[in-house]
Scaffold this motif. Sequence first.
Motif, PDB file in Angstrom:
ATOM      1  N   MET A 138      52.765  53.556  54.772  1.00  0.00           N
ATOM      2  CA  MET A 138      53.915  52.787  54.298  1.00  0.00           C
ATOM      3  C   MET A 138      55.134  53.033  55.181  1.00  0.00           C
ATOM      4  SD  MET A 138      52.867  50.925  51.773  1.00  0.00           S
ATOM      5  CE  MET A 138      54.379  50.355  50.985  1.00  0.00           C
ATOM      6  N   LEU A 139      55.315  54.261  55.644  1.00  0.00           N
ATOM      7  CA  LEU A 139      56.444  54.571  56.531  1.00  0.00           C
ATOM      8  C   LEU A 139      56.284  53.886  57.883  1.00  0.00           C
ATOM      9  CD1 LEU A 139      57.003  58.384  55.857  1.00  0.00           C
ATOM     10  CD2 LEU A 139      58.429  56.473  55.078  1.00  0.00           C
ATOM     11  N   GLU A 140      55.067  53.577  58.243  1.00  0.00           N
ATOM     12  CA  GLU A 140      54.812  52.926  59.530  1.00  0.00           C
ATOM     13  C   GLU A 140      54.839  51.409  59.427  1.00  0.00           C
ATOM     14  OE1 GLU A 140      51.104  54.642  60.661  1.00  0.00           O
ATOM     15  OE2 GLU A 140      52.003  56.570  61.256  1.00  0.00           O
ATOM     16  N   THR A 141      54.958  50.891  58.181  1.00  0.00           N
ATOM     17  CA  THR A 141      54.969  49.430  57.995  1.00  0.00           C
ATOM     18  C   THR A 141      56.172  49.015  57.152  1.00  0.00           C
ATOM     19  OG1 THR A 141      53.443  49.696  56.122  1.00  0.00           O
ATOM     20  CG2 THR A 141      52.466  49.193  58.273  1.00  0.00           C
ATOM     21  N   SER A 142      56.015  49.039  55.827  1.00  0.00           N
ATOM     22  CA  SER A 142      57.039  48.496  54.937  1.00  0.00           C
ATOM     23  C   SER A 142      58.303  49.350  54.858  1.00  0.00           C
ATOM     24  CB  SER A 142      56.467  48.327  53.525  1.00  0.00           C
ATOM     25  OG  SER A 142      55.331  47.507  53.533  1.00  0.00           O
TER      26      SER A 142
END
Length: 202
Positions: A117-121
Amino acid sequence: MSIKALVWDLEGVLLHTNENSIPASVARRLDAPFEAVHAVFHGEFNDRTDIGEFQHIDFWHHLLDTLNLPRSHVSKLWAHLKEDLFIDQHLLEVVRQYRAAYKTAMVSNYSEVLRPMLETSWRVDGAFDEIIISHEVGLIKPMPEMFDLALERLGCQPHEAVLIDDRVRNIDGARGYGMHAVLFENKEQMLADLDKVLSRPA
């Protein structure tokens, strides 16, 4: 006193929902009693998931089983994760500004879904020197070993670091460990209290 590092919590500090809390948002998604959802989020199974004993899907199943809801409702919970949560972009920018003068770390009690999630959204680019996720290291706040790890990576002593967190048990644990700590109740209050800590004479 010379502060060298700021250690930031994620959920409840940088990560928010339009509801009063993440359990409140989940309760709304499931049409379930807030008190029951809150109890699961603050219970032992949640900690055991954060420390890596279980996967995120196991926690969702545990929550639904506890609420006597069908496991098919897990789709609502994944929708909550992807649609209802957001990073406070203003506060994230403040963290980036602090990073010019202090080492910064995110130390989060969270499951294996956090890193993706930290790498996307939930991108937090340029804000942290270190990101430590409990599920990846087998430790959770307020275990002293978690603070040991964070400060080792930041290269500072307990009295040189400040924890910013929304859970009283983590604040108490940090202070007992020898760190400074600021309880997050709202952004304005937290920033004012943090400024007081940082402006104290050495």
